[in-house]
Design a protein around this motif. Structure first.
Motif, PDB file in Angstrom:
ATOM      1  N   ALA A 144     -37.509 -37.394  -0.533  1.00  0.00           N
ATOM      2  CA  ALA A 144     -38.733 -37.005  -1.235  1.00  0.00           C
ATOM      3  C   ALA A 144     -39.169 -35.608  -0.813  1.00  0.00           C
ATOM      4  N   ASN A 145     -39.808 -34.886  -1.719  1.00  0.00           N
ATOM      5  CA  ASN A 145     -40.409 -33.600  -1.361  1.00  0.00           C
ATOM      6  C   ASN A 145     -41.912 -33.762  -1.280  1.00  0.00           C
ATOM      7  N   ASN A 146     -42.531 -32.892  -0.504  1.00  0.00           N
ATOM      8  CA  ASN A 146     -43.983 -32.830  -0.492  1.00  0.00           C
ATOM      9  C   ASN A 146     -44.418 -31.957  -1.658  1.00  0.00           C
ATOM     10  N   TRP A 192     -50.282 -39.478  14.204  1.00  0.00           N
ATOM     11  CA  TRP A 192     -49.865 -38.714  15.378  1.00  0.00           C
ATOM     12  C   TRP A 192     -48.803 -39.476  16.179  1.00  0.00           C
ATOM     13  N   MET A 193     -49.007 -40.789  16.300  1.00  0.00           N
ATOM     14  CA  MET A 193     -48.050 -41.563  17.081  1.00  0.00           C
ATOM     15  C   MET A 193     -46.685 -41.633  16.421  1.00  0.00           C
ATOM     16  N   VAL A 194     -46.676 -41.760  15.107  1.00  0.00           N
ATOM     17  CA  VAL A 194     -45.395 -41.960  14.426  1.00  0.00           C
ATOM     18  C   VAL A 194     -44.727 -40.629  14.073  1.00  0.00           C
ATOM     19  N   MET A 195     -45.524 -39.655  13.587  1.00  0.00           N
ATOM     20  CA  MET A 195     -44.906 -38.406  13.122  1.00  0.00           C
ATOM     21  C   MET A 195     -45.047 -37.265  14.125  1.00  0.00           C
ATOM     22  N   GLY A 196     -45.828 -37.514  15.170  1.00  0.00           N
ATOM     23  CA  GLY A 196     -46.038 -36.452  16.137  1.00  0.00           C
ATOM     24  C   GLY A 196     -47.011 -35.394  15.642  1.00  0.00           C
ATOM     25  N   ARG A 244     -45.895 -44.593   2.958  1.00  0.00           N
ATOM     26  CA  ARG A 244     -44.462 -44.434   3.242  1.00  0.00           C
ATOM     27  C   ARG A 244     -43.632 -45.457   2.471  1.00  0.00           C
ATOM     28  N   GLU A 251     -43.290 -44.375  -1.163  1.00  0.00           N
ATOM     29  CA  GLU A 251     -42.427 -43.204  -1.295  1.00  0.00           C
ATOM     30  C   GLU A 251     -40.959 -43.587  -1.115  1.00  0.00           C
ATOM     31  N   PRO A 292     -45.058 -39.431  20.642  1.00  0.00           N
ATOM     32  CA  PRO A 292     -45.730 -40.007  21.807  1.00  0.00           C
ATOM     33  C   PRO A 292     -45.131 -41.342  22.242  1.00  0.00           C
ATOM     34  N   GLN A 321     -40.098 -41.611  20.366  1.00  0.00           N
ATOM     35  CA  GLN A 321     -39.154 -41.633  19.247  1.00  0.00           C
ATOM     36  C   GLN A 321     -38.817 -40.215  18.796  1.00  0.00           C
ATOM     37  N   LEU A 327     -38.423 -37.294  16.096  1.00  0.00           N
ATOM     38  CA  LEU A 327     -39.239 -37.001  14.921  1.00  0.00           C
ATOM     39  C   LEU A 327     -38.443 -36.170  13.917  1.00  0.00           C
ATOM     40  N   GLY A 367     -38.231 -33.655   1.947  1.00  0.00           N
ATOM     41  CA  GLY A 367     -37.261 -32.647   1.554  1.00  0.00           C
ATOM     42  C   GLY A 367     -35.827 -33.121   1.676  1.00  0.00           C
ATOM     43  N   GLN A 412     -34.591 -34.860   4.856  1.00  0.00           N
ATOM     44  CA  GLN A 412     -35.299 -36.062   5.282  1.00  0.00           C
ATOM     45  C   GLN A 412     -34.423 -36.871   6.237  1.00  0.00           C
TER      46      GLN A 412
END
Lengths: 422, 327
Positions: free
Chosen positions: A191-193, A252-256, A302, A305, B200, B203, B205, B210, B213
């Motif tokens: 997917a693209n943003n 933040w936890m999942v994607m940083g 998510r 998507e 955190p 894991q 990232l 895109g 992905q």
């Protein structure tokens, strides 16, 4: 005329104004989350479809929901509502009408969010009429108009199911039939943003919705008795706050990264979820309901998507997933003192009974809204030669293709026009 | 010149035939790139000589990944010229030569540098005297852009001509830092951004959106942080080597550094190796920086995580070291 009647009428009128003003929030949210070339179209169609939905609601919607001589699906009186006082209300009936009309307006606006950036204007028109006539009123009748779900004691104080889930299921039908926007997904399935053009608009939209929600939820008390609307407003605000906090933390936890759109979705998800339960649960439960909604909305976005469903303004997750959770939440958290409709929840010794009712209500209402919306749109697709603007029009933007002008003329217009209009 | 090759086209053909033989050896691959780039330079000179044969002294240097001997199969061009003569005729000639070289490299398969770090750009193509002034000015100005220029220049390595020109110019930077440690601080401030790659919860990232992905952006999460951190230490210690591995080897022998440098060196070598192993012929320049996480074994994933975490530690170490040195 007694003072309570007048105060109730004033309070609910204020609520109606707040709910109608939520359209301003939707305009900013939706326009901010999409591209500049569609901004004027999005803002304009929101006003237009609310106007159209108002007429439909006056002609048939109100009668279908609250009319007498009801069959399984709808009531059958008070069409082309005259403004006459109705029996059994402790507030002005026209005020009640305007308040209900505002809710119907929100439901169609949510549904149309799923159409963003690619549907023809004519499709908005047809769908607004049919959704406001035969989709929304049926679910509203079942739950609020004395229909079969009301008889089961289904708890949906201000419409997690009636308004939000119904709107979201229509949006789901639309996104499936419309297919993703050009450029949303790559050949390899990634997917693209497609970035929204103004995050400040989006945030301001969320704030307007948040404030409007006090009309939506606290106004749904329909009375000023005991000042109970204050408690409802308190619960509403707690859930919104918890949703925003939970969503920011989970992203933040999942994607940083602390993702702003996710956080905004979290606040809205908290509001959507508490809509069903705001009058039935304790304050601590509101916080829990909001926290869960904030996390749920992140994963829901998510999820859709991954399945290649393009939901430009996250209507499916914010209104759908959180709407389902909010409706189920009373089945867990409704307290014996507050459950004026239905039974207490699982955590208060009510067993699974209320949870079962909530589940049945969500499932049947959701399925109905999805199926009827899908049929309407599938037929429209056949008859109208497609629901979508042409690829060329989609690329040039709906401001130009559907309206012949621009939300941001200085950015897009030819040099000559730019000089004249700037 | 490489076995009878005397046009860019024939050189490109030869390069494309040979390059995949270096899949398992980053060092040999970079020796090969050197050979190709030097040949481009010779062909370019040759083509210029049709007009006039100058006897001017010059140094042609590569910088960026070429200067550091860290090119993958695909990388863009970064280079510059230093020459002795100071007359306008020379300036015209060398700029023209610069354009010829850039065009040649492009034809052979090194895309133009988006940041215009090329011998065809007057900033990167100057007489030695002006180069000295320019580097002094960069150090005086201390702006973000001039600090970036110094970082880029510090990775320069002469491919042809007078090697000592480059050394002379770099010593200007060393001298200034000895007298004014704040400059090192400024250099640090302009190069320590790091794209976070470990969440955190520990894991990895990967890219969320895109065409990449699910892949990890090695360039910004790993390569650049290691390269920048080690370059700073190299500048601080006056190390003139340009490759990150060679810089680490020098650091290893110095007091105050020691054991960890060995681990960082192994980490960096692993990164270089992975980049070569994951290369597909269909890749574009951008593609080569992304690591397909799915293609890694569990052990490799853990190794990657520890390399990325070490990158953070290295950054902390550099910050402490630089700050200690500033009065």
């Amino acid at each position: 005329m007694d003072a309570t009647f007048l105060m109730n009428s004033l309070w609910v009128m204020l609520g109606a104004i707040l709910v109608i003003f939520m359209l301003g929030g939707f305009i900013m949210l939706e326009a901010g989350s999409t591209r500049m070339k569609n901004a004027g179209h999005i803002a304009g169609k929101t006003i237009f479809t609310f106007g159209l939905a108002s007429l439909v609601f006056w002609a048939v919607g109100f009668g279908f929901i609250f009319g007498d001589n009801a069959n399984f699906l709808v009531g059958l009186s008070n069409f082309f509502y005259s403004g006459a006082e109705l029996e059994g209300l402790s507030l002005s009936s026209p005020v009640f009408f305007v308040f209900q009309l505002a809710f119907a307006g929100i439901a169609i606006t949510i549904a149309l969010g799923g159409f963003a950036e690619r549907a023809k204007l004519s499709v908005y028109l047809i769908f607004t009429i049919l959704f406001s006539a035969i989709v929304y009123p049926v679910v509203a009748h079942w739950i609020w108009g004395g229909g079969w779900l009301a008889e089961h004691g289904k708890q949906d104080f201000a419409g997690s199911t009636v308004v939000h889930l119904t709107g979201a299921m229509a949006a789901l039908a639309a996104t499936i039939l419309l297919k993703p926007r050009i450029g949303k997904f790559n050949k390899d399935g990634s997917a693209n943003n497609i970035y929204g053009h103004n995050q400040v608009y989006t945030a301001l939209g969320v704030l307007i919705l948040w404030v409007g929600w006090f009309g939506f939820n606290a106004g749904s008390t329909l009375s000023v008795e005991d000042g109970f609307f204050g408690f409802v407003a308190l619960n509403t605000n707690l859930a919104a706050g918890a949703g925003a906090v939970a969503a920011l933390i989970i992203s933040w936890m999942v994607m940083g990264k602390s993702d702003v759109p996710t956080m905004l979705n979290g606040a809205l998800a908290g509001l959507v979820a508490i809509t069903a339960s705001c009058a039935f649960v304790d304050t601590w439960a509101s916080v829990v309901i909001g926290l869960v909604a904030g996390i749920l909305v992140f994963y829901s976005v998510r999820f859709f998507e991954k399945r290649k469903i393009d939901d430009p303004i996250y209507a499916l997750s914010v209104h759908g997933a959180a709407g389902i959770w909010g409706t189920l939440s009373t089945g867990f958290f409704a307290t014996p003192e507050l459950a004026t409709v239905g039974k207490p929840g699982l955590f208060y010794g009510g067993g699974f009974e209320q949870l079962g009712v909530q589940f049945m209500g969500v499932a049947v209402s959701g399925l109905y809204a999805f199926a009827v919306s899908f049929i309407i749109l599938a037929v429209a697709k056949k008859l109208m030669g497609g629901l979508r603007v042409t690829e060329e029009e989609e690329i040039m933007g709906l401001d130009l293709s559907e309206h012949g002008s621009y939300g941001y003329p200085e950015v897009f217009m030819a040099e000559e026009n730019k000089r004249l209009s700037s | 010149m490489t076995c009878g090759i005397n046009t860019y086209q024939s050189l490109k053909k030869w390069k494309d035939e040979q390059i995949l033989n270096f899949r398992s050896d980053a060092y040999a691959l970079n020796e090969f790139h050197d050979r190709v780039m030097k040949t481009v330079f010779e062909i370019a000179l040759d083509r210029m000589n049709n007009e006039k044969l100058p006897s001017w002294k010059l140094a042609w240097f590569a910088t960026g990944s070429g200067g550091r001997k860290e090119q993958g199969f695909l990388s863009d061009q970064d280079h510059g010229l230093v020459y002795e003569a100071e007359d306008p005729e020379a300036a015209t000639y060398f700029l023209k030569l610069g354009e010829e070289i850039a065009e040649g490299l492009e034809t052979v398969g090194y895309p133009y540098c988006e940041g215009k770090v090329m011998s065809s750009n007057p900033i990167w193509c100057r007489p030695l005297v002006e180069w000295k002034e320019q580097i002094s000015d960069w150090m005086d100005e201390e702006s973000w852009q001039t600090m970036r220029n110094l970082h880029i220049f510090y990775d320069s390595r002469a491919l042809a001509g007078e090697k000592e020109y480059i050394g002379e110019l770099k010593s200007l930077i060393h001298n200034r830092i000895n007298n004014n440690p704040n400059l090192l601080s400024r250099l640090m401030e302009t190069s320590m951004h790091m794209k976070n790659a470990v969440g955190p919860l520990g894991q990895l990232l990967p890219e969320e959106k895109g065409t990449h992905q699910g892949e990890l952006d090695l360039k910004y999460t790993a390569f650049i942080p290691y390269v920048n951190a080690i370059r700073l230490l190299a500048i601080k210690e006056g190390i003139i080597e340009t490759s990150t591995i060679a810089r680490l080897e020098k650091l290893q022998d110095m007091k105050d550094y020691g054991e960890e440098m060995n681990r960082y060196k192994n980490n960096f070598a692993t990164l270089l190796k992975w980049r070569l192993l994951t290369y597909k012929q269909t890749d574009t320049y951008d593609d080569t920086h992304f690591l397909h996480l799915k293609s890694l074994t569990k052990r490799e994933r853990n190794e990657l995580k520890s390399i990325l975490r070490d990158g953070k530690k290295l950054h902390q170490f550099v910050i402490r070291t630089v700050e200690k040195g500033v009065v």
